[in-house]
Design a protein around this motif. Structure first.
Motif, mmCIF file in Angstrom:
data_model
loop_
_atom_site.group_PDB
_atom_site.id
_atom_site.type_symbol
_atom_site.label_atom_id
_atom_site.label_comp_id
_atom_site.label_asym_id
_atom_site.label_seq_id
_atom_site.Cartn_x
_atom_site.Cartn_y
_atom_site.Cartn_z
ATOM 1 N N SER A 155 3.878 2.476 -2.636
ATOM 2 C CA SER A 155 3.853 1.112 -2.106
ATOM 3 C C SER A 155 3.277 1.095 -0.700
ATOM 4 O O SER A 155 2.513 0.195 -0.330
ATOM 5 C CB SER A 155 5.267 0.521 -2.100
ATOM 6 O OG SER A 155 5.756 0.350 -3.404
ATOM 7 N N ASN A 156 3.646 2.085 0.096
ATOM 8 C CA ASN A 156 3.099 2.195 1.441
ATOM 9 C C ASN A 156 1.581 2.371 1.389
ATOM 10 O O ASN A 156 0.848 1.768 2.179
ATOM 11 C CB ASN A 156 3.743 3.371 2.165
ATOM 12 C CG ASN A 156 3.218 3.559 3.563
ATOM 13 O OD1 ASN A 156 3.361 2.686 4.415
ATOM 14 N ND2 ASN A 156 2.595 4.702 3.819
ATOM 15 N N GLU A 157 1.095 3.179 0.447
ATOM 16 C CA GLU A 157 -0.350 3.397 0.317
ATOM 17 C C GLU A 157 -1.066 2.101 -0.049
ATOM 18 O O GLU A 157 -2.175 1.840 0.427
ATOM 19 C CB GLU A 157 -0.616 4.477 -0.733
ATOM 20 C CG GLU A 157 -0.180 5.871 -0.296
ATOM 21 C CD GLU A 157 -0.278 6.895 -1.404
ATOM 22 O OE1 GLU A 157 -0.575 6.488 -2.563
ATOM 23 O OE2 GLU A 157 -0.050 8.093 -1.140
ATOM 24 N N TYR A 158 -0.442 1.288 -0.867
ATOM 25 C CA TYR A 158 -1.047 0.004 -1.222
ATOM 26 C C TYR A 158 -1.158 -0.910 0.001
ATOM 27 O O TYR A 158 -2.209 -1.524 0.252
ATOM 28 C CB TYR A 158 -0.226 -0.700 -2.312
ATOM 29 C CG TYR A 158 -0.728 -2.096 -2.590
ATOM 30 C CD1 TYR A 158 -1.849 -2.309 -3.374
ATOM 31 C CD2 TYR A 158 -0.102 -3.196 -2.008
ATOM 32 C CE1 TYR A 158 -2.331 -3.580 -3.591
ATOM 33 C CE2 TYR A 158 -0.576 -4.477 -2.222
ATOM 34 C CZ TYR A 158 -1.692 -4.674 -3.013
ATOM 35 O OH TYR A 158 -2.175 -5.934 -3.213
ATOM 36 N N VAL A 159 -0.066 -1.000 0.767
ATOM 37 C CA VAL A 159 -0.084 -1.843 1.966
ATOM 38 C C VAL A 159 -1.152 -1.347 2.945
ATOM 39 O O VAL A 159 -1.918 -2.136 3.510
ATOM 40 C CB VAL A 159 1.306 -1.856 2.627
ATOM 41 C CG1 VAL A 159 1.256 -2.571 3.977
ATOM 42 C CG2 VAL A 159 2.332 -2.529 1.717
ATOM 43 N N VAL A 160 -1.219 -0.031 3.141
ATOM 44 C CA VAL A 160 -2.186 0.545 4.076
ATOM 45 C C VAL A 160 -3.611 0.242 3.630
ATOM 46 O O VAL A 160 -4.464 -0.161 4.437
ATOM 47 C CB VAL A 160 -1.966 2.063 4.202
ATOM 48 C CG1 VAL A 160 -3.145 2.732 4.900
ATOM 49 C CG2 VAL A 160 -0.678 2.346 4.968
ATOM 50 N N ALA A 161 -3.908 0.433 2.342
ATOM 51 C CA ALA A 161 -5.261 0.186 1.854
ATOM 52 C C ALA A 161 -5.658 -1.274 2.005
ATOM 53 O O ALA A 161 -6.795 -1.597 2.375
ATOM 54 C CB ALA A 161 -5.369 0.619 0.382
ATOM 55 N N THR A 162 -4.723 -2.170 1.734
ATOM 56 C CA THR A 162 -4.997 -3.595 1.878
ATOM 57 C C THR A 162 -5.312 -3.953 3.331
ATOM 58 O O THR A 162 -6.280 -4.674 3.618
ATOM 59 C CB THR A 162 -3.790 -4.419 1.390
ATOM 60 O OG1 THR A 162 -3.498 -4.091 0.035
ATOM 61 C CG2 THR A 162 -4.070 -5.917 1.491
#
Length: 476
Positions: free
Chosen positions: A208-215
């Motif tokens: 989930s953290n990776e998704y937020v970071v990529a966004t």
């Protein structure tokens, strides 16, 4: 039976008997069934067993100190020379004891953020954040809140029933934050889900953290070439000279922290207004303002129960405990707020008293607390004006919470009221093409890209995610 850790023995516990909620040495875990079922009860057990500073185990049975006393919390928060925010000092990191996929990592792994910095570097980074947040027109923020709160209310006003957590509190802060960050609105649903999962410390927290970071990384790239009147643009333009990675990390911090804390503040304030006769009578009678009610909730139910972390810069003493260099400490905000040394009578109202720990203290005190309070206050005010006869639809003792190691989240707040017509409000800007469906992290799926308008199908109105959300809330 728990074997207390004697003062002066650091985080090396004596042998004990394994028990429910206890580690192999008899130290209580700050995660797992016992902690999640009754975190308040766990804090009081720890206080009774250990006093104002207690040894605990985090995910992976990693040892840490939970600070339970109000005075001790302030001592840790206000003395960075003794208790640093640089997580690279943590003994567990230095000994490679933290797994890369540990649910602790999104919250404690060192990043180029003001919350992990001390001294001059902290001043540089935090100055950029506070200066940029100060550029927001508070009346403009309230207009965003009023607009989105009204639209959420329109989604259920005609039904006479609603769940104020899933249909109101969990959506409002992120909707407002997407505007303050200059983000496309259709990013909202997935960011809500990913941000909440990140804070829970689940097995998917890292993804989930990776998704937020990529966004957010994509957002920063766009704002570098096409700036606007928004937070990422102001951070990029600040004289502190933040690079793209620093800007992205601070946006992540603000987005995640603002969403979780404000959702909880809205939900808990609404619960208290609906269940506590003193609050309902005082609010309707004009003897207590909504800001006063928020202050009481910040004392009794702080949006975050605990905050990691601080790391001892050297061997020191705190609350009668010998803290060793590299030990990790967690600020126990909820526990400190009910410290019997400062609140011997928990029923005594604290209207207007802002010496609570909800926003921490010292050089790392929450810089966005005014924005969070504005979102909560304006959102609740809009709801109460639109639906003045709100009443709880279940018995108070039927309300349930979901707890994680950092926060306690009201699961549902079912209410009844007189059905009302939806107001005619200005709809959000629409995006051409089909509305993206909310999806679960992690992001094996393609990451969201900058929205590309698509031509609408013949004879079909344009839609975006908002229309799908409203339809869902109305049960259509």
């Amino acid at each position: 039976m728990t074997t207390p850790v004697p003062a002066g023995d650091g985080l090396t516990p004596p042998p004990g008997c394994p028990a429910h909620g206890l580690g192999p040495e008899g130290i209580r875990r700050l995660y797992g069934p016992e902690a999640e079922a009754d975190p308040t009860g766990l804090y009081e057990k720890l206080r009774a067993e250990h006093g104002s500073v207690a040894p605990v185990l985090l995910h992976g049975d990693l040892p840490a100190w939970l600070v339970l006393g109000h005075r001790e919390n302030l001592d840790v928060a206000r003395t960075p020379s003794r208790f640093s925010r640089d997580s690279r000092r943590w003994t567990a990191f230095q000994h490679d004891q933290v797994a890369p996929d540990s649910p602790l990592m999104p919250m404690v792994a060192w990043q180029p953020l003001c919350v992990f910095a001390d001294g001059a570097e902290h001043k540089r980074l935090r100055g950029a954040v506070t200066d940029s947040l100060d550029l927001f027109d508070r009346r403009g923020v309230r207009r965003h809140v009023t607009r989105y709160a009204g639209q959420l209310i329109d989604g259920f006003a005609a039904t006479g029933t609603a769940d104020l957590v899933s249909q109101f509190a969990e959506h409002l802060p992120m909707l407002v934050m997407t505007q303050l960050l200059g983000m496309p609105e259709e990013y909202g649903p997935r960011l809500v889900e990913a941000a909440r999962d990140l804070m829970k410390g689940t097995e998917t927290a890292v993804a989930s953290n990776e998704y937020v970071v990529a966004t957010l990384r994509q957002l920063v790239e766009r704002k570098r070439t096409a700036p606007g009147a928004d937070l990422p643009s102001w951070l990029l333009q600040h004289q502190a000279g933040l690079d793209d990675e620093e800007v992205m990390e601070h946006l992540r911090l603000i987005l995640v922290a603002a969403n979780e804390t404000t959702v909880n503040l809205i939900a808990d304030t609404l619960r208290m207004v609906l269940t506590d006769r003193r609050f309902r009578a005082n609010l309707s009678g004009g003897h207590m303002t909504l800001p006063d009610a928020l202050d009481q909730v910040l004392w009794d139910s702080p949006p975050l129960s605990a905050v990691p972390g601080r790391w001892a810069t050297g061997d020191t003493e705190l609350g009668g405990r010998q803290i060793r260099a590299g030990d990790m400490l967690l600020l126990g905000l909820a526990a400190g707020n009910v410290d019997p040394q400062i609140r011997p009578d928990l029923d005594e109202p604290l209207y207007g008293n802002r010496s609570h720990l909800a926003f921490s203290s010292g050089p790392h005190e929450c810089p966005g607390q005014d924005v969070g309070r504005a979102i909560a206050e304006a959102g609740i005010d809009t709801l109460m004006v639109r639906l003045p006869d709100l009443r709880l639809a279940v018995a108070e003792d039927e309300l349930r919470w979901n707890s994680a190691w950092l926060s306690r989240h009201l699961a549902e707040l079912p209410v009844e009221f007189t059905p009302r017509r939806a107001k005619a409000v200005q709809p959000p800007v629409e995006i051409d093409g089909p509305a993206p469906a909310p999806a679960r992290p992690p992001v094996e799926e393609p990451l969201p890209a900058a929205p590309t308008p698509q031509p609408a199908a013949p004879q079909q109105p344009r839609r975006h995610w908002w229309s799908v959300l409203v339809a869902k809330l109305r049960g259509q």
